[in-house]
Design a protein around this motif. Structure first.
Motif, short mmCIF file in Angstrom:
data_model
loop_
_atom_site.label_atom_id
_atom_site.label_comp_id
_atom_site.label_asym_id
_atom_site.label_seq_id
_atom_site.Cartn_x
_atom_site.Cartn_y
_atom_site.Cartn_z
N GLY A 42 0.79 -1.23 0.00
CA GLY A 42 0.00 0.00 0.00
C GLY A 42 0.81 1.27 0.00
N ALA A 43 0.07 2.35 0.09
CA ALA A 43 0.66 3.69 0.08
C ALA A 43 -0.06 4.54 1.11
N GLN A 44 0.64 5.53 1.58
CA GLN A 44 0.09 6.39 2.62
C GLN A 44 0.67 7.79 2.47
N ALA A 45 -0.10 8.79 2.87
CA ALA A 45 0.45 10.14 2.98
C ALA A 45 0.53 10.48 4.46
N ASN A 46 1.45 11.37 4.80
CA ASN A 46 1.64 11.73 6.21
C ASN A 46 1.41 13.21 6.43
N LEU A 47 0.63 13.50 7.46
CA LEU A 47 0.44 14.90 7.83
C LEU A 47 1.10 15.14 9.17
N TRP A 48 2.35 15.60 9.10
CA TRP A 48 3.08 16.00 10.31
C TRP A 48 2.61 17.41 10.66
#
Ligand code: NAG
Length: 773
Positions: free
Chosen positions: A475-481
């Motif tokens: 899978g793939a994911q985006a990160n919101l730091w």
């Protein structure tokens, strides 16, 4: 005075009028994420009205929930309140479990004149079918009925792990905001919410056995202003979730088929825990919950058994709250300085017979000792770990899944070692990065650049992997730091619409992806954002400019476009465009110094102004070649970036700067005719922490034939010092005026100075706009 009959008469006119006002809109199945297969049928359409019912299988509570979600969505976008029932009826939307559908999250959506059927082999599949139906219905508000053309849609996701990470440590989000975030993830078919619950700047999860983690660790006395400016806001900051609240979130997410993946970042990023329990650090403290951004050197003492038991105790409570098969244990950015001088850590290294080798220090292997130990613990509870790609260093724990964030490389290595991988490279899917090149007009962000298009073009499965190895990319994911994201509204702004681009990366078939088609579909999805009150970035509706240098005519060609309605107007004299300015029809040719501005003017208002200052010098828009290509990831449009008349701003990733690491920059200009010149000017963009230094030696040579060059000017500077500031440095090389047809500018490569963390390694040099004067 009105009689009773008169009143009745008026009322029925009103009903008649409202009947006539009820508009009929057409459903559009081209949604985001794009379904795999949409087959139109010639039959007549289905009409969705307030008389339509939603049918779900009796005694299936999950399906009943899904049916109610659908009713809610339809009410929001049409004003029609549909009946939800387990009794079958004609003219219904039927939600059906159909075991013949092979993918657990797949669905079939069939529309005919008699009704709508949404089938999946699990309620999750049906839920995604419901999302597609929901997004097919125009969300422009107002009461309406919907005509659904006969169709058969068969769809299933490309990846089984479709994640989005929310960092609630740096800035905390209240329970209701997290619920709202879960709602917007559901709209995009995301099935994992990764919650980054702990970090140096705040511990946000109640742990019963260690109450001080929240009593002390969830509060910081103040927060640094801007990018570690050294100035603080003086305002206490706090927040945490009780276990009850987290269970409530787990349930809320679960109803929307989203699993919350909790992360306890260890053994680094633990200063908030150490502030609460200083005995678990190497020095024993005291420590404070960190008030600035970055990576703290205070980490969990790997030599202290109690500290490791502490981590296991925390994980045990985490496992009890979160049913997720994956427990994220972090593992990123763990500085080893404390361990190097800690007697307990050194004793552990000895006792475990840990040895340094050519690849890694003993302390790096000590980190993998900690991770393996945590993995054993998590596995003993029947769960699996996920770790950031640093967990590769020193060998992967047997069942670890890797989140590749620094680049794709960690993911590639892991897949080659037959470990599952979730791709989340900071180059493409860090939603804390800027989304527009016009960074001056954006809320302060950490840096970086990930436009909607860049996110869209992210391909999680690298070609270098064999077909067998590619299967490990789950899978793939985006990160919101959230260092620079203090409010929930801003979290939405940074997430939307980039999440729409991500949804298509995660769900849609690779062959079906098409950015132009995505943009058009995005406009419709945005109507759903508006209807649901989500805050989102509106760049898509601004002027989109494509710039091209034309060496033939010596001009810059600016092509403009936008989405949605409205006309584009532009000016070239520095005035703000209005309807009285030039209306954009064909690409604009720029041949002299120009302050170019453009904006879209719509009945609903004006877009932001797109602005570009174009400076002409003797080499601008002339043929230019580079002897060596820029470094991977920083080559953008290649050599013409250096003489397109446009100067890069403070952000080196926007495509206006070229980056070179460990190679000389040699740019040769063909001025087309012998031209008198006496000066070269160029700028560098220095970010020392990112290994980007200033140039130290530059040479100018000229030639009449483009073959034999003679040096006419040079610049030599001392090595950069630690105290030198970051930013733009303008270099000017003056020389006795000469006539030349060819001009060559050479900027020599440099290494990182001895005071630098990466001392001795080749540095980057970022250069832009080489001007010949
Ligand atoms: C990384 C850090 C993270 C930080 C982020 C900002 C990871 C795995 N680690 O340096 O703590 O907030 O960048 O973009 O991303």
């Amino acid at each position: 005075r009105l009689t009773k009959t008169g009143m009745l008469f008026l009322c029925s006119i009103a009903t008649l009028l409202s009947c006539q006002e009820r508009q009929v809109v057409k459903a559009d199945y081209q949604v985001i994420p794009m379904p795999r297969e949409i087959v139109a049928d010639n039959q007549s359409a289905f009409k969705l009205t307030s008389a339509t019912t939603i049918h779900f299988p009796a005694d299936n509570a999950q399906m009943e929930k899904v049916a109610n979600f659908l009713a809610g969505y339809i009410e929001t976008s049409t004003g029609n309140k549909l009946k939800v029932s387990s009794t079958e009826s004609a003219q219904a939307i039927s939600l059906v479990i159909d075991e013949s559908i092979s993918n657990k999250e797949g669905y079939e959506l069939t529309v005919s004149a008699d009704g709508v059927r949404i089938a999946g082999s699990t309620p999750a599949g049906v839920f995604y079918g419901v999302q597609t139906l929901r997004k097919s219905i125009p969300a422009t508000g107002g009461k309406k009925d919907v005509e659904l053309a006969a169709v058969k849609i068969s769809d299933y996701p490309r990846f089984s792990y479709r994640g989005m990470m929310l960092d609630v440590s740096r800035h905390f989000q209240p329970v209701d905001s997290v619920k709202n975030y879960i709602d917007l993830l559901a709209l995009h078919n995301v099935n994992r919410l990764h919650m980054h619950l702990t970090d140096d700047q705040g511990w946000r999860i109640e742990i019963k056995k260690y109450p001080k983690l929240t009593e002390i660790g969830s509060k910081r006395k103040e927060t640094v202003i801007g990018r570690n400016t050294g100035e603080y806001d003086g305002k206490p900051y706090e927040g945490y979730y009780t276990q009850e609240q987290l269970k409530e979130l787990v349930k809320y997410a679960g109803e929307r088929f989203i699993t919350i993946v909790p992360e306890i970042d260890l053994p680094g990023h633990q200063q908030a825990a150490l502030a609460s329990y200083p005995e678990f650090g190497c020095s024993g403290g005291p420590y404070e919950v960190w008030t600035q951004w970055g990576v703290s050197e205070n980490v969990i003492c790997a030599g202290n058994d109690q500290a490791l038991t502490f981590l296991e105790d925390v994980l045990a409570e985490v496992i009890d709250i979160f049913p997720s098969e994956y427990i994220h244990i972090g593992g990123d950015e763990c500085p080893k300085v404390r361990w190097e001088s800690c007697p307990k850590c050194q004793a552990r290294i000895k006792a475990e017979n840990i040895k340094a080798d050519k690849l890694h220090s003993a302390e790096a292997y000590l980190q993998s000792y900690v991770i393996s130990r945590m993995e054993k613990f998590v596995e003993s509870k029947g769960r699996h770990i996920i770790g950031w790609d640093e967990i590769l260093e020193g060998g992967l724990a047997p069942n670890a899944t890797v989140m590749s964030w620094r680049s794709m490389d960690g993911g590639i290595q892991s897949a080659q070692q037959h470990h599952d991988v979730i791709m989340t490279p900071s180059s493409h899917v860090y939603f804390d990065h800027y989304q527009s090149t016009d960074t001056d007009n954006e809320p302060l962000a950490i840096g970086g650049f990930s436009s909607l298009e860049k996110v869209y073009n992210f391909e999680p499965v690298p070609d270098v992997l064999t077909e067998e190895e590619q299967k490990y990319i789950i899978g793939a994911q985006a990160n919101l730091w959230t260092e620079y994201i203090p409010t929930y509204a801003q979290a939405q702004y940074m997430t939307l619409p980039r999440l729409a681009a991500l949804a298509e990366v995660q769900w849609s078939a690779k062959e079906k992806k098409d950015y132009q088609s995505f943009l058009n579909r995005c406009v419709k999805l945005i109507d759903h954002y508006i209807l649901n009150g989500y805050n989102f970035a509106k760049h898509l509706f601004d002027v989109n400019a494509e710039l091209k240098t034309d060496t033939e005519s010596g001009s810059l060609i600016i092509s403009l476009s936008t989405l949605g309605d409205g006309e584009i107007y532009y000016t070239t004299d520095g005035s703000v465009p209005s309807v009285k300015s030039n209306k954009y029809e064909t690409p604009v040719q720029i041949k002299t110094d120009t302050h170019f501005q453009a904006r879209v003017i719509r009945s609903s208002g004006e877009s932001r102004v797109y602005e570009e200052k174009i400076y002409f010098s003797k080499g601008t828009m002339k043929p230019i070649v580079l002897t060596e290509e820029p470094s991977k990831g920083y080559s953008f449009n290649g050599a013409p970036v250096l003489n397109d008349g446009i100067k890069g701003n403070g952000n080196y990733k926007t495509g206006r700067w070229l980056g070179f690491q460990g190679k000389d920059i040699v740019a040769t200009f063909d001025l087309k005719e012998a031209t008198e010149i006496s000066k070269i000017r160029f700028a560098t963009n220095v970010v020392k922490g990112d290994w980007i230094m200033d140039a130290r030696q530059a040479y100018v040579s000229v030639s009449d034939d483009g073959k034999t060059f003679r040096e006419v000017g040079k610049e030599e500077l001392p090595e950069m010092q630690m105290a030198d500031k970051d930013g733009l440095f303008v270099h000017e090389i003056d020389f006795t005026s000469v006539k030349a047809k060819y001009v060559q500018v050479t900027i020599k490569k440099v290494n990182l100075p001895s005071w630098h963390g990466g001392a001795g390694n080749p540095a980057f040099i970022f250069v832009d706009e080489i001007e010949i004067l």
